[in-house]
Design an enzyme around this catalytic site. Structure first.
Site, PDB file in Angstrom:
ATOM      1  N   LYS A  11       0.706  -1.706  -0.194  1.00 50.13           N
ATOM      2  CA  LYS A  11      -0.174   0.253   0.063  1.00 50.13           C
ATOM      3  C   LYS A  11       0.713   1.436  -0.186  1.00 50.13           C
ATOM      4  O   LYS A  11       2.222   0.834   0.243  1.00 50.13           O
ATOM      5  CB  LYS A  11      -1.036  -0.183   0.922  1.00 50.13           C
ATOM      6  CG  LYS A  11      -1.990  -0.921   0.864  1.00 50.13           C
ATOM      7  CD  LYS A  11      -2.682  -0.911   2.658  1.00 50.13           C
ATOM      8  CE  LYS A  11      -3.392  -2.201   1.735  1.00 50.13           C
ATOM      9  NZ  LYS A  11      -4.703  -2.422   3.436  1.00 50.13           N
ATOM     10  N   TYR A  51     -12.085  -3.629  -3.044  1.00 50.20           N
ATOM     11  CA  TYR A  51     -13.170  -3.621  -0.956  1.00 50.20           C
ATOM     12  C   TYR A  51     -14.370  -3.614  -1.121  1.00 50.20           C
ATOM     13  O   TYR A  51     -14.632  -3.336   0.143  1.00 50.20           O
ATOM     14  CB  TYR A  51     -11.721  -2.520  -0.550  1.00 50.20           C
ATOM     15  CG  TYR A  51     -11.279  -2.631  -0.717  1.00 50.20           C
ATOM     16  CD1 TYR A  51     -10.610  -3.702  -0.061  1.00 50.20           C
ATOM     17  CD2 TYR A  51      -9.991  -1.864  -1.140  1.00 50.20           C
ATOM     18  CE1 TYR A  51      -8.877  -3.854  -0.080  1.00 50.20           C
ATOM     19  CE2 TYR A  51      -8.712  -2.039  -0.792  1.00 50.20           C
ATOM     20  CZ  TYR A  51      -7.847  -2.929   0.033  1.00 50.20           C
ATOM     21  OH  TYR A  51      -6.941  -3.410   0.283  1.00 50.20           O
ATOM     22  N   ASN A 114      -2.769  -0.129   6.900  1.00 52.54           N
ATOM     23  CA  ASN A 114      -2.460  -1.042   7.116  1.00 52.54           C
ATOM     24  C   ASN A 114      -1.484  -1.503   6.002  1.00 52.54           C
ATOM     25  O   ASN A 114      -1.482  -0.700   4.694  1.00 52.54           O
ATOM     26  CB  ASN A 114      -3.409  -2.129   6.816  1.00 52.54           C
ATOM     27  CG  ASN A 114      -2.671  -3.465   7.066  1.00 52.54           C
ATOM     28  OD1 ASN A 114      -2.552  -3.706   6.208  1.00 52.54           O
ATOM     29  ND2 ASN A 114      -3.677  -4.541   7.650  1.00 52.54           N
ATOM     30  N   HIS A 117      -1.250  -6.051   1.780  1.00 49.01           N
ATOM     31  CA  HIS A 117      -2.975  -6.678   1.292  1.00 49.01           C
ATOM     32  C   HIS A 117      -2.789  -7.948   0.876  1.00 49.01           C
ATOM     33  O   HIS A 117      -1.765  -8.223   0.268  1.00 49.01           O
ATOM     34  CB  HIS A 117      -4.034  -5.998   0.408  1.00 49.01           C
ATOM     35  CG  HIS A 117      -4.994  -6.940  -0.002  1.00 49.01           C
ATOM     36  ND1 HIS A 117      -5.833  -6.956   0.875  1.00 49.01           N
ATOM     37  CD2 HIS A 117      -5.111  -7.707  -0.890  1.00 49.01           C
ATOM     38  CE1 HIS A 117      -6.885  -7.956  -0.099  1.00 49.01           C
ATOM     39  NE2 HIS A 117      -6.464  -8.103  -1.303  1.00 49.01           N
ATOM     40  N   GLU A 128      -9.065 -10.482  -7.218  1.00 46.45           N
ATOM     41  CA  GLU A 128      -8.270  -9.890  -7.446  1.00 46.45           C
ATOM     42  C   GLU A 128      -7.359  -9.889  -8.042  1.00 46.45           C
ATOM     43  O   GLU A 128      -7.295  -8.441  -8.846  1.00 46.45           O
ATOM     44  CB  GLU A 128      -7.088 -10.238  -6.180  1.00 46.45           C
ATOM     45  CG  GLU A 128      -8.800  -9.064  -4.680  1.00 46.45           C
ATOM     46  CD  GLU A 128      -7.868  -9.740  -3.441  1.00 46.45           C
ATOM     47  OE1 GLU A 128      -8.596  -9.627  -2.795  1.00 46.45           O
ATOM     48  OE2 GLU A 128      -6.770 -10.134  -2.657  1.00 46.45           O
TER      49      GLU A 128
END
Length: 149
Positions: A11, A51, A114, A117, A128
Site C-alpha cells: 500500500k 474492497y 495497514n 493486502h 483480485e
C-alpha cells in the site's frame, strides 16, 4: 503439492517509507515466486471494486482514500499453499497482535493505514488478480531453485 497463486498489494505507506525492496526481499526469501509485479495508481473506482465486501463498514471510506492516496505495488505470487503462507508472512492486521518477523509486525503501526493486502481465499485471489493484471502480464517462469524451497 500443486502451486497456488495469491494476490499481494504493498500500500502507499510502503512506498512513502522507502521499504518496498525490504518487503519484496522478505517475500522472495520465504520462497514465493513472483509471476506478476507492477507499480500503479489505484483509482477510487478500482478501490471500490477491490474492497466491495467492506462497503458500509466504518473504515470503508478511509480505506478507499488511503489506497488511492499514492502509488501501490501489486504482485501475483505463486507457491505451495500460497494464500495461507502469505497471510502468515503478513501477520495479523492488528499491529498489536502482529508478531515480530512478520511484515506487519516489523513495519505496521496502525490498522487504518495497514501496509499490505493479501488475498484471504482462492476466490478472492482469482478476483483480485483479474482486477489488477491482464493475463499477458503474468509470466510463468521456471524456478530452478524450487526443489530446495
Amino acid at each position: 503439492m500443486a502451486a497456488e497463486r495469491t494476490f499481494a498489494m504493498l500500500k502507499p505507506g510502503v512506498l512513502s517509507r522507502r521499504v518496498v525492496g525490504e518487503i519484496i526481499s522478505k517475500i522472495e526469501r520465504k520462497g514465493f515466486k513472483i509471476i506478476g509485479l507492477k507499480m500503479m495508481n489505484v483509482t477510487i473506482e478500482l478501490a471500490e471494486r477491490q474492497y466491495a465486501e467492506h462497503k458500509g463498514k466504518s473504515f470503508y471510506l478511509d480505506l478507499l482514500e488511503y489506497i488511492a492516496s499514492g502509488p501501490v505495488v501489486v504482485m501475483v505470487l505463486e507457491a505451495d499453499q500460497a494464500i495461507k503462507l502469505f497471510r502468515l508472512l503478513c501477520g495479523s492486521t492488528s499491529p498489536e497482535q502482529a508478531l515480530p518477523g512478520t511484515i506487519r509486525g516489523d513495519y505496521a503501526m496502525h490498522t487504518s493505514i495497514n501496509i499490505i493486502h493479501a488475498s484471504d481465499s482462492k476466490e478472492s485471489a482469482v478476483r483480485e488478480i483479474d482486477l489488477f493484471f491482464r493475463p499477458e502480464e503474468l509470466i510463468d517462469w521456471e524456478d530452478g531453485n524450487q526443489k530446495w524451497i
